[in-house]
Scaffold this motif. Sequence first.
Motif, PDB file in Angstrom:
ATOM      1  N   LEU A  34       0.835  -1.202   0.000  1.00 16.07           N
ATOM      2  CA  LEU A  34       0.000   0.000   0.000  1.00 16.07           C
ATOM      3  C   LEU A  34       0.870   1.253   0.000  1.00 16.07           C
ATOM      4  O   LEU A  34       1.971   1.257   0.541  1.00 16.07           O
ATOM      5  N   CYS A  35       0.326   2.288  -0.593  1.00 18.26           N
ATOM      6  CA  CYS A  35       1.019   3.584  -0.622  1.00 18.26           C
ATOM      7  C   CYS A  35       1.365   4.023   0.793  1.00 18.26           C
ATOM      8  O   CYS A  35       0.479   4.075   1.659  1.00 18.26           O
ATOM      9  N   PRO A  36       2.643   4.302   1.080  1.00 21.78           N
ATOM     10  CA  PRO A  36       3.033   4.687   2.445  1.00 21.78           C
ATOM     11  C   PRO A  36       2.480   6.043   2.857  1.00 21.78           C
ATOM     12  O   PRO A  36       2.489   6.385   4.036  1.00 21.78           O
ATOM     13  N   LEU A  37       1.983   6.816   1.908  1.00 23.38           N
ATOM     14  CA  LEU A  37       1.492   8.153   2.233  1.00 23.38           C
ATOM     15  C   LEU A  37       0.021   8.133   2.662  1.00 23.38           C
ATOM     16  O   LEU A  37      -0.356   8.766   3.634  1.00 23.38           O
ATOM     17  N   CYS A  38      -0.802   7.407   1.917  1.00 25.41           N
ATOM     18  CA  CYS A  38      -2.234   7.387   2.270  1.00 25.41           C
ATOM     19  C   CYS A  38      -2.655   6.050   2.887  1.00 25.41           C
ATOM     20  O   CYS A  38      -3.708   5.956   3.499  1.00 25.41           O
ATOM     21  N   LYS A  39      -1.844   5.013   2.707  1.00 26.25           N
ATOM     22  CA  LYS A  39      -2.112   3.665   3.226  1.00 26.25           C
ATOM     23  C   LYS A  39      -3.473   3.119   2.788  1.00 26.25           C
ATOM     24  O   LYS A  39      -4.138   2.393   3.511  1.00 26.25           O
ATOM     25  N   THR A  48       1.535   6.676 -11.106  1.00 30.00           N
ATOM     26  CA  THR A  48       0.465   7.672 -11.251  1.00 30.00           C
ATOM     27  C   THR A  48      -0.164   7.994  -9.886  1.00 30.00           C
ATOM     28  O   THR A  48      -0.464   9.141  -9.598  1.00 30.00           O
ATOM     29  N   HIS A  49      -0.317   6.955  -9.073  1.00 30.90           N
ATOM     30  CA  HIS A  49      -0.875   7.197  -7.740  1.00 30.90           C
ATOM     31  C   HIS A  49       0.037   8.135  -6.955  1.00 30.90           C
ATOM     32  O   HIS A  49      -0.412   9.137  -6.404  1.00 30.90           O
ATOM     33  N   PHE A  50       1.292   7.809  -6.934  1.00 27.43           N
ATOM     34  CA  PHE A  50       2.240   8.596  -6.160  1.00 27.43           C
ATOM     35  C   PHE A  50       2.277  10.062  -6.611  1.00 27.43           C
ATOM     36  O   PHE A  50       2.194  10.984  -5.800  1.00 27.43           O
ATOM     37  N   LYS A 103      -2.351  11.100  -7.888  1.00 31.58           N
ATOM     38  CA  LYS A 103      -3.666  10.585  -7.499  1.00 31.58           C
ATOM     39  C   LYS A 103      -3.809  10.363  -5.996  1.00 31.58           C
ATOM     40  O   LYS A 103      -4.918  10.278  -5.477  1.00 31.58           O
ATOM     41  N   CYS A 104      -2.686  10.259  -5.319  1.00 31.66           N
ATOM     42  CA  CYS A 104      -2.729  10.017  -3.870  1.00 31.66           C
ATOM     43  C   CYS A 104      -3.360  11.209  -3.148  1.00 31.66           C
ATOM     44  O   CYS A 104      -3.090  12.361  -3.469  1.00 31.66           O
ATOM     45  N   ARG A 105      -4.188  10.914  -2.137  1.00 27.43           N
ATOM     46  CA  ARG A 105      -4.834  11.989  -1.374  1.00 27.43           C
ATOM     47  C   ARG A 105      -3.806  12.905  -0.720  1.00 27.43           C
ATOM     48  O   ARG A 105      -4.010  14.114  -0.611  1.00 27.43           O
TER      49      ARG A 105
HETATM   50 ZN   LIG Z   1      -1.395   7.219  -1.589  1.00 26.19          ZN
END
Ligand SMILES: [Zn+2]
Length: 171
Positions: free
Chosen positions: A85-90, A97-99, A102-104
């Motif tokens: 999972l993305c370490p920023l938004c989990k 693209t998410h990073f 698209k990431c919150r």
């Molecule tokens: Zn994220």
Amino acid sequence: MLLHDFRLDMQAEDDIIWKHANDGIYTASSAYKAQFLGLTLSPLDRMVWKAWAPPKIKFFAWLALQDRIWTADRLEKRGWQNCGLCPLCKREQETGTHFFFKCRYTLRLWRLIIEQLGLAHMDTSEWHLDETVNAWWQKRTDNNIPNRDAMASLTMLVSWVIWNERNARVF
Ligand SMILES: [Zn+2]
């Protein structure tokens, strides 16, 4: 064009005229400039190389634009250990693209910057429509963007800051 009164003078020496200088005389600097005649800037020049940023950040941006930074999805494909999972938004799997857009967490930071700097032309609500990092990045730096060189720098620097925050959470 009509030639008249033309005589070939067998005794006269040929002149060599260097066409890349106004006075017809060869110089190293005019030769250097001549190499770039007809060259146009590639999108990567505009997006990365011509914009201001420290070299390591340009290199990061250059890799990112080719989807070559080590996000979890790329590590996973090679069977390498990754954060999942993305370490920023989990919340979602980490992809390029998410990073980048698209990431919150990423979006929240960009909105703060947009507000602080008064960048009215930037609208994050359409970012989710872009399918690649390259497509998103080009829109940050294309012809109708005011001050596109500054925007190219800003895009690199903000993304770099987020990448470092991400790494701080992973390692
Ligand atoms: Zn994220």
